[in-house]
Design a protein around this motif. Structure first.
Motif, PDB file in Angstrom:
ATOM      1  N   GLU A 243       0.869  -1.175   0.000  1.00  0.00           N
ATOM      2  CA  GLU A 243       0.000   0.000   0.000  1.00  0.00           C
ATOM      3  C   GLU A 243       0.906   1.224   0.000  1.00  0.00           C
ATOM      4  OE1 GLU A 243      -4.091   0.976   2.253  1.00  0.00           O
ATOM      5  OE2 GLU A 243      -2.355   0.785   3.584  1.00  0.00           O
ATOM      6  N   ILE A 244       0.528   2.254  -0.754  1.00  0.00           N
ATOM      7  CA  ILE A 244       1.394   3.425  -0.857  1.00  0.00           C
ATOM      8  C   ILE A 244       0.614   4.690  -0.527  1.00  0.00           C
ATOM      9  CG2 ILE A 244       2.908   2.349  -2.569  1.00  0.00           C
ATOM     10  CD1 ILE A 244       1.528   4.105  -4.702  1.00  0.00           C
ATOM     11  N   VAL A 245       1.363   5.706  -0.140  1.00  0.00           N
ATOM     12  CA  VAL A 245       0.827   7.043   0.075  1.00  0.00           C
ATOM     13  C   VAL A 245       1.452   7.948  -0.974  1.00  0.00           C
ATOM     14  CG1 VAL A 245       0.767   9.032   1.628  1.00  0.00           C
ATOM     15  CG2 VAL A 245       0.479   6.721   2.545  1.00  0.00           C
ATOM     16  N   VAL A 246       0.623   8.665  -1.704  1.00  0.00           N
ATOM     17  CA  VAL A 246       1.102   9.660  -2.669  1.00  0.00           C
ATOM     18  C   VAL A 246       0.712  11.020  -2.114  1.00  0.00           C
ATOM     19  CG1 VAL A 246       1.017  10.492  -5.038  1.00  0.00           C
ATOM     20  CG2 VAL A 246       0.769   8.042  -4.570  1.00  0.00           C
ATOM     21  N   GLU A 247       1.714  11.866  -1.886  1.00  0.00           N
ATOM     22  CA  GLU A 247       1.412  13.115  -1.202  1.00  0.00           C
ATOM     23  C   GLU A 247       2.055  14.323  -1.855  1.00  0.00           C
ATOM     24  OE1 GLU A 247       2.800  12.469   2.813  1.00  0.00           O
ATOM     25  OE2 GLU A 247       4.694  13.454   2.398  1.00  0.00           O
ATOM     26  N   GLU A 248       1.521  15.459  -1.482  1.00  0.00           N
ATOM     27  CA  GLU A 248       1.986  16.760  -1.937  1.00  0.00           C
ATOM     28  C   GLU A 248       3.464  16.948  -1.612  1.00  0.00           C
ATOM     29  OE1 GLU A 248       1.004  21.407  -0.638  1.00  0.00           O
ATOM     30  OE2 GLU A 248       0.189  19.688   0.477  1.00  0.00           O
ATOM     31  N   TYR A 249       4.176  17.548  -2.536  1.00  0.00           N
ATOM     32  CA  TYR A 249       5.573  17.900  -2.330  1.00  0.00           C
ATOM     33  C   TYR A 249       5.642  19.206  -1.547  1.00  0.00           C
ATOM     34  CZ  TYR A 249      10.261  19.553  -3.714  1.00  0.00           C
ATOM     35  OH  TYR A 249      11.549  20.025  -3.730  1.00  0.00           O
ATOM     36  N   LEU A 250       6.323  19.177  -0.415  1.00  0.00           N
ATOM     37  CA  LEU A 250       6.462  20.369   0.416  1.00  0.00           C
ATOM     38  C   LEU A 250       7.856  20.958   0.267  1.00  0.00           C
ATOM     39  CD1 LEU A 250       4.777  19.218   3.765  1.00  0.00           C
ATOM     40  CD2 LEU A 250       3.761  20.564   1.911  1.00  0.00           C
ATOM     41  N   GLU A 251       7.920  22.267   0.222  1.00  0.00           N
ATOM     42  CA  GLU A 251       9.202  22.971   0.181  1.00  0.00           C
ATOM     43  C   GLU A 251       9.486  23.588   1.537  1.00  0.00           C
ATOM     44  OE1 GLU A 251       9.982  24.550  -4.253  1.00  0.00           O
ATOM     45  OE2 GLU A 251       8.379  25.604  -3.186  1.00  0.00           O
ATOM     46  N   GLY A 252      10.760  23.812   1.817  1.00  0.00           N
ATOM     47  CA  GLY A 252      11.149  24.435   3.071  1.00  0.00           C
ATOM     48  C   GLY A 252      12.413  23.808   3.616  1.00  0.00           C
ATOM     49  N   GLU A 253      12.598  23.918   4.908  1.00  0.00           N
ATOM     50  CA  GLU A 253      13.761  23.343   5.586  1.00  0.00           C
ATOM     51  C   GLU A 253      13.298  22.263   6.545  1.00  0.00           C
ATOM     52  OE1 GLU A 253      17.755  24.688   8.108  1.00  0.00           O
ATOM     53  OE2 GLU A 253      16.405  26.205   7.293  1.00  0.00           O
ATOM     54  N   GLU A 254      13.939  21.126   6.494  1.00  0.00           N
ATOM     55  CA  GLU A 254      13.562  20.001   7.342  1.00  0.00           C
ATOM     56  C   GLU A 254      14.214  20.090   8.715  1.00  0.00           C
ATOM     57  OE1 GLU A 254      13.372  16.007   5.816  1.00  0.00           O
ATOM     58  OE2 GLU A 254      13.601  16.762   3.770  1.00  0.00           O
ATOM     59  N   ALA A 255      13.520  19.565   9.704  1.00  0.00           N
ATOM     60  CA  ALA A 255      14.060  19.459  11.059  1.00  0.00           C
ATOM     61  C   ALA A 255      13.411  18.283  11.753  1.00  0.00           C
ATOM     62  CB  ALA A 255      13.825  20.744  11.850  1.00  0.00           C
ATOM     63  N   SER A 256      14.061  17.824  12.810  1.00  0.00           N
ATOM     64  CA  SER A 256      13.539  16.734  13.629  1.00  0.00           C
ATOM     65  C   SER A 256      13.194  17.277  15.004  1.00  0.00           C
ATOM     66  CB  SER A 256      14.589  15.623  13.777  1.00  0.00           C
ATOM     67  OG  SER A 256      14.972  15.120  12.519  1.00  0.00           O
ATOM     68  N   PHE A 257      12.021  16.895  15.503  1.00  0.00           N
ATOM     69  CA  PHE A 257      11.563  17.364  16.810  1.00  0.00           C
ATOM     70  C   PHE A 257      11.132  16.152  17.628  1.00  0.00           C
ATOM     71  CE2 PHE A 257       8.691  19.201  19.908  1.00  0.00           C
ATOM     72  CZ  PHE A 257       9.303  20.403  20.229  1.00  0.00           C
ATOM     73  N   PHE A 258      11.575  16.105  18.870  1.00  0.00           N
ATOM     74  CA  PHE A 258      11.338  14.944  19.721  1.00  0.00           C
ATOM     75  C   PHE A 258      10.623  15.358  21.001  1.00  0.00           C
ATOM     76  CE2 PHE A 258      15.043  14.206  17.140  1.00  0.00           C
ATOM     77  CZ  PHE A 258      14.899  12.909  16.701  1.00  0.00           C
ATOM     78  N   ALA A 259       9.740  14.499  21.466  1.00  0.00           N
ATOM     79  CA  ALA A 259       9.048  14.745  22.731  1.00  0.00           C
ATOM     80  C   ALA A 259       8.819  13.428  23.451  1.00  0.00           C
ATOM     81  CB  ALA A 259       7.712  15.452  22.497  1.00  0.00           C
ATOM     82  N   LEU A 260       8.905  13.456  24.779  1.00  0.00           N
ATOM     83  CA  LEU A 260       8.470  12.335  25.600  1.00  0.00           C
ATOM     84  C   LEU A 260       6.969  12.485  25.823  1.00  0.00           C
ATOM     85  CD1 LEU A 260      11.214  12.172  28.405  1.00  0.00           C
ATOM     86  CD2 LEU A 260      11.186  11.005  26.197  1.00  0.00           C
ATOM     87  N   VAL A 261       6.234  11.408  25.658  1.00  0.00           N
ATOM     88  CA  VAL A 261       4.783  11.432  25.826  1.00  0.00           C
ATOM     89  C   VAL A 261       4.391  10.293  26.763  1.00  0.00           C
ATOM     90  CG1 VAL A 261       2.546  11.345  24.657  1.00  0.00           C
ATOM     91  CG2 VAL A 261       4.515  12.365  23.486  1.00  0.00           C
TER      92      VAL A 261
END
Length: 475
Positions: A243-261
């Protein structure tokens, strides 16, 4: 789409970052409360930080850590520093984890959940931390929890946030979490028709777990349609691509964000940016990650607030509403443009190599925080962070991410003086010689007053290691 800046290019941005403080506020229209903590100085940390263990009355305990990569070495290293930690059993671990104080590698098959439970009961394990995504998706946390063993990591149902991109995207749509527009497909013809309607560039993703390699950013319709055929007809990613997801191409700068939940509360961890492309200047094929730095200057205080409120908290509330509360590390892959973040994907564990830098910067007791997360007490947690920047250079085997050799000798890792060497794909041969055993082999992590200083220290560490088959980015 603009990749994360190189360490050199982002140095000025880092120096210009505004200071960030502590805030506690209720999430709008939810019963979830968020506490996000970013320390602007060591003095601020000292004033605001809590001694978690004393406050919660926590007791010393043994820990089992599941995994064998660079992420797990960094976690074992940090866990072993806790006054609460008596011993860390790493299953299966690597030569780096075996060398850490209080740490011991164990030969337990983590796919045999009954064997893991038996070991924990026989060795007085008070907390199991599951590092990689595969055991989480396989339900290891469920079986451990059912056996009464405190476990840090989401249930099988909650791990669908990473195990199924369709599930994650559907959650975003249902609960108004900002993300790219998308559709899911199992029929190649329907997927190609949608792609032709949308045009390129466009993104094609395998819905299941594909070891970080199931995402194709297609620059043309032809390339996107070929990705559809490769996944749905050619089965290049096996069942993960059925199964695949086809999605909109987003422009910008990537980052990683982490949280304890902990299901009902969330505590932000530090931000990071990693570099996937194998070559300098972000060229060549994508990898599992060739390096990372923390903090990410693009994650400003305003963006952090937006991400916590609109992405992390909404996701936590969504999972509670769906009957599968999320407890563990929530990793939000972000695309940031014009001061707003959208969610690219969720992962349900620490990133690798981002984890190495986060652990180097964390100035609080990791084990205490994990125990309180497991016990639903994150509202009592405030984390301290070292003000320095951290940077990791990944040393890979020549040829990675294509074919590469294993078993090549590596020397002098223990003699590195300017950085911490985290083992990822290493082993010891019959003579005790350290050798390569994977694609990404070592992570050289250093702290510095700024990213330039951390970068210089990390590359000095790289230069002190003798390994003729090494490849690493130089930017």
């Amino acid at each position: 789409m603009t990749r994360a800046l190189s360490a050199s290019a982002m140095l000025l941005q880092l120096r210009q970052m505004p200071t960030q403080g502590i805030a506690n506020r209720p999430a709008t229209n939810t019963a979830i409360y968020v506490q996000w903590n970013v320390c602007a100085s060591a003095q601020f940390c000292k004033r605001q930080g809590r001694v978690l263990a004393a406050a919660a009355g926590l007791q010393q305990t043994n820990v089992m850590l599941v995994g064998n990569g660079g992420r797990e070495h960094a976690l074992a290293w940090k866990l072993s520093q806790s006054e609460l930690c008596q011993q860390v059993f790493v299953a299966p671990g690597n030569p780096g984890t075996a060398a850490e104080p209080k740490a011991q590698n164990i030969a337990v098959d983590v796919s045999d959940h009954a064997a893991v439970i038996e070991f924990c009961r026989g060795n007085d394990v008070g907390l199991v931390m599951i590092g990689p995504e595969a055991p989480l998706v396989a339900g290891l946390a469920d079986d451990l929890s059912a056996a009464g063993i405190r476990t840090f990591g989401p249930s099988k149902a909650a791990a669908q946030l990473e195990g199924s991109k369709k599930f994650m995207k559907d959650i975003c749509k249902k609960y108004n979490i900002p993300t790219a527009a998308y559709e899911t497909f199992s029929d190649p013809a329907a997927a190609k028709h949608y792609i032709q309607q949308q045009g390129a560039p466009i993104v094609v993703k395998a819905s299941g777990l594909a070891a970080g390699k199931g995402v194709i950013v297609a620059q043309t319709v032809k390339e996107a349609c070929q990705a559809v055929d490769d996944m749905l007809i050619g089965a290049v990613f096996g069942d993960a691509g059925s199964e695949i997801v086809v999605e909109e191409y987003l422009e910008g700068e990537e980052a990683s964000f982490f949280a304890l939940v902990d299901g009902s509360s969330a505590v932000a961890l530090a931000s990071a940016q990693d570099h996937k492309a194998v070559g300098d200047g972000d060229t060549g094929p994508n990898t599992g990650g060739m390096g990372a730095y923390s903090p990410a200057p693009v994650v400003t205080p305003d963006i952090q607030q937006q991400v916590m409120e609109e992405i992390v908290l909404r996701t936590a509330q969504a999972m509670m509403s769906e009957g599968c509360p999320f407890r563990g590390v929530l990793f939000a892959g972000l695309m940031i443009k014009h001061g707003k973040a959208k969610l690219l994907e969720h992962n349900v564990r620490f990133g690798d190599p981002e984890c190495q830098g986060l652990m180097a910067r964390l100035d609080s007791d990791l084990l205490a925080a994990l125990i309180q997360a497991c016990d639903g007490q994150l509202t009592d947690v405030s984390l301290r962070w070292k003000p320095e920047a951290a940077l990791t250079v990944v040393m890979a085997a020549a040829g990675y991410p294509g074919s590469y050799k294993k078993g090549t000798p590596i020397n002098n890792t223990e003699k590195v003086t300017t950085a911490k060497v985290f083992h990822a794909g290493t082993a010891q041969d019959s003579n005790g010689q350290l050798v390569s055993a994977g694609g990404r082999v070592l992570g050289i992590t250093a702290l510095g007053a700024d990213v330039a200083a951390a970068q210089a220290a990390a590359y000095e560490g790289v230069s002190q290691i003798e390994w003729s088959d090494a490849y690493y980015r130089r930017d």
